[in-house]
Design an enzyme around this catalytic site. Structure first.
Site, PDB file in Angstrom:
ATOM      1  N   ASP A  66      33.504 -88.894 138.548  1.00 36.64           N
ATOM      2  CA  ASP A  66      32.175 -88.767 138.449  1.00 36.64           C
ATOM      3  C   ASP A  66      31.570 -90.050 137.722  1.00 36.64           C
ATOM      4  O   ASP A  66      30.318 -90.199 137.511  1.00 36.64           O
ATOM      5  CB  ASP A  66      31.792 -87.448 137.434  1.00 36.64           C
ATOM      6  CG  ASP A  66      32.545 -87.722 135.859  1.00 36.64           C
ATOM      7  OD1 ASP A  66      33.122 -88.587 135.750  1.00 36.64           O
ATOM      8  OD2 ASP A  66      32.497 -86.522 135.216  1.00 36.64           O
ATOM      9  N   SER A  67      32.325 -91.068 137.553  1.00 43.19           N
ATOM     10  CA  SER A  67      31.711 -92.731 137.266  1.00 43.19           C
ATOM     11  C   SER A  67      30.785 -92.805 138.453  1.00 43.19           C
ATOM     12  O   SER A  67      29.730 -93.895 138.140  1.00 43.19           O
ATOM     13  CB  SER A  67      32.770 -93.439 137.098  1.00 43.19           C
ATOM     14  OG  SER A  67      33.856 -93.418 138.277  1.00 43.19           O
ATOM     15  N   ASP A 109      36.938 -85.450 140.416  1.00 41.93           N
ATOM     16  CA  ASP A 109      36.688 -85.143 139.203  1.00 41.93           C
ATOM     17  C   ASP A 109      35.852 -83.777 139.264  1.00 41.93           C
ATOM     18  O   ASP A 109      34.956 -83.679 140.180  1.00 41.93           O
ATOM     19  CB  ASP A 109      35.585 -86.128 138.727  1.00 41.93           C
ATOM     20  CG  ASP A 109      36.391 -86.789 137.420  1.00 41.93           C
ATOM     21  OD1 ASP A 109      37.133 -86.416 137.131  1.00 41.93           O
ATOM     22  OD2 ASP A 109      35.887 -88.113 137.029  1.00 41.93           O
ATOM     23  N   LYS A 138      40.532 -83.316 138.598  1.00 45.66           N
ATOM     24  CA  LYS A 138      40.694 -83.802 137.027  1.00 45.66           C
ATOM     25  C   LYS A 138      39.653 -83.036 136.185  1.00 45.66           C
ATOM     26  O   LYS A 138      38.550 -82.957 136.619  1.00 45.66           O
ATOM     27  CB  LYS A 138      40.496 -85.316 137.071  1.00 45.66           C
ATOM     28  CG  LYS A 138      40.609 -85.904 135.659  1.00 45.66           C
ATOM     29  CD  LYS A 138      40.686 -87.454 135.536  1.00 45.66           C
ATOM     30  CE  LYS A 138      39.227 -88.065 135.751  1.00 45.66           C
ATOM     31  NZ  LYS A 138      38.464 -87.698 134.694  1.00 45.66           N
ATOM     32  N   GLU A 140      38.272 -83.064 131.835  1.00 44.13           N
ATOM     33  CA  GLU A 140      38.286 -83.846 130.587  1.00 44.13           C
ATOM     34  C   GLU A 140      38.489 -82.727 129.440  1.00 44.13           C
ATOM     35  O   GLU A 140      37.936 -81.664 129.467  1.00 44.13           O
ATOM     36  CB  GLU A 140      37.156 -84.541 130.398  1.00 44.13           C
ATOM     37  CG  GLU A 140      36.759 -85.751 131.306  1.00 44.13           C
ATOM     38  CD  GLU A 140      35.644 -86.510 131.134  1.00 44.13           C
ATOM     39  OE1 GLU A 140      35.182 -87.375 131.898  1.00 44.13           O
ATOM     40  OE2 GLU A 140      34.660 -86.188 130.039  1.00 44.13           O
ATOM     41  N   GLU A 207      42.070 -92.448 127.894  1.00 39.20           N
ATOM     42  CA  GLU A 207      40.991 -93.935 128.046  1.00 39.20           C
ATOM     43  C   GLU A 207      40.811 -94.240 126.613  1.00 39.20           C
ATOM     44  O   GLU A 207      40.419 -93.393 125.878  1.00 39.20           O
ATOM     45  CB  GLU A 207      39.808 -93.193 128.697  1.00 39.20           C
ATOM     46  CG  GLU A 207      38.636 -94.140 128.618  1.00 39.20           C
ATOM     47  CD  GLU A 207      37.595 -93.571 129.695  1.00 39.20           C
ATOM     48  OE1 GLU A 207      36.564 -94.492 129.932  1.00 39.20           O
ATOM     49  OE2 GLU A 207      37.636 -92.545 130.331  1.00 39.20           O
TER      50      GLU A 207
END
Length: 291
Positions: A66-67, A109, A138, A140, A207
């Protein structure tokens, strides 16, 4: 023209990596790499052409992160990225790989708000990414996400977890800061990591975690492969945002990034240099790229 080269009206995509030296990446292959001590390489990808180039350069895993909200859409954070946008970019990447008979493992993501409501919402969102072509999703965070991870894995969906700096909650974290520095934060991160492994997560992005802590977590997780970004060289693999490692990011270059375009003759050469550096342990350098 070679039969392995995909000709298009607007240029030519690179040929697929030679086979059999590069077998299709799978969870068993990643586990085998881990057991042999071979580092896993991962880069973000958002479109067909760069995905094909990364695959031909030998990158094992491609993360449609999602970057993309920041590097492609110009957003100030990843929070505004939608599930529809993620599906679109997953489709672009997987089309590129199919055209060149690519072998990379594709991770999509789950964006902010697409799995927070319930486990049922999470499986609908994860299914959308898999329908778009992802092999793994993925998400978070730790703690509350453990039940969601277990729910997805029990239903046959491979999961990559993400701890440390979690960009979707950057406002709650007080900014882009190193995570796990205090004893209590380190203990919580280690607990969350073990719980995610027990829930079935096969990979774990760490991260901006202190290098010593990331290495310790890696040693404790035998069935879950840690992928570091700004977390030192003691993890099972590494990931960078593609734009960062090519030196074309729009903001300040993070401490943990190396510009692999310096001295490279092409984007593919830069990506291949990244793969070599991760494999031989020269990147990241804990003295320069970690805390």
């Amino acid at each position: 023209m070679s039969e392995t080269t995909a000709s298009t009206p607007y240029g030519t995509l690179p040929a697929a990596s030679p086979l059999p030296p590069r077998k299709p990446v799978s969870l068993p292959r990643l586990q085998d790499m881990r057991e042999r001590g071979e580092k896993i390489t991962m880069l973000t990808a958002y479109d067909a052409t760069f995905a094909a180039v990364a695959d031909s350069a030998g990158v094992e895993c491609l993360l449609i992160g999602d970057s993309l909200g920041m590097v492609c859409q110009g957003l100030s954070s990843t929070v505004g990225v939608t599930l529809d946008a993620m599906c679109y970019h997953v489709e672009c990447v997987t089309r590129g790989l199919r055209r060149v008979q690519g072998t990379a493992w594709v991770i999509g993501d789950l964006p902010f708000g697409s799995y927070h409501e319930s486990k049922e919402q999470a499986i609908r969102s994860a299914s959308a990414l898999l329908h778009a072509g992802a092999h793994m999703i993925k998400l978070e965070g730790g703690g509350w996400t453990t039940d969601t991870v277990r729910f997805l894995v029990e239903r046959g969906i491979p999961v990559c977890a993400h701890l440390g700096l979690t960009p979707q909650t950057v406002h709650a974290l007080g900014g882009y800061r190193v995570q796990g520095r205090s004893e209590s934060d380190a203990l919580r991160l280690k607990r969350d990591a073990l719980e995610l492994q027990d829930a079935g997560a096969a990979m774990l992005v760490l991260e901006m975690v202190p290098a010593a802590l990331a290495a310790e977590v890696t040693q404790q997780l035998l069935r879950c492969h840690t992928i570091g970004i700004g977390s030192g060289n003691g993890t099972a693999g590494q990931v960078l945002v593609m734009h960062d490692m090519l030196g074309v990011n729009l903001g300040k270059t993070p401490k943990f990034v190396r510009n692999f375009m310096e001295g490279a003759s092409s984007v593919r050469d830069a990506m291949a240099s990244y793969v070599r550096a991760v494999k031989d342990g020269s990147f990241p350098d804990n003295a320069s790229h970690a805390w």
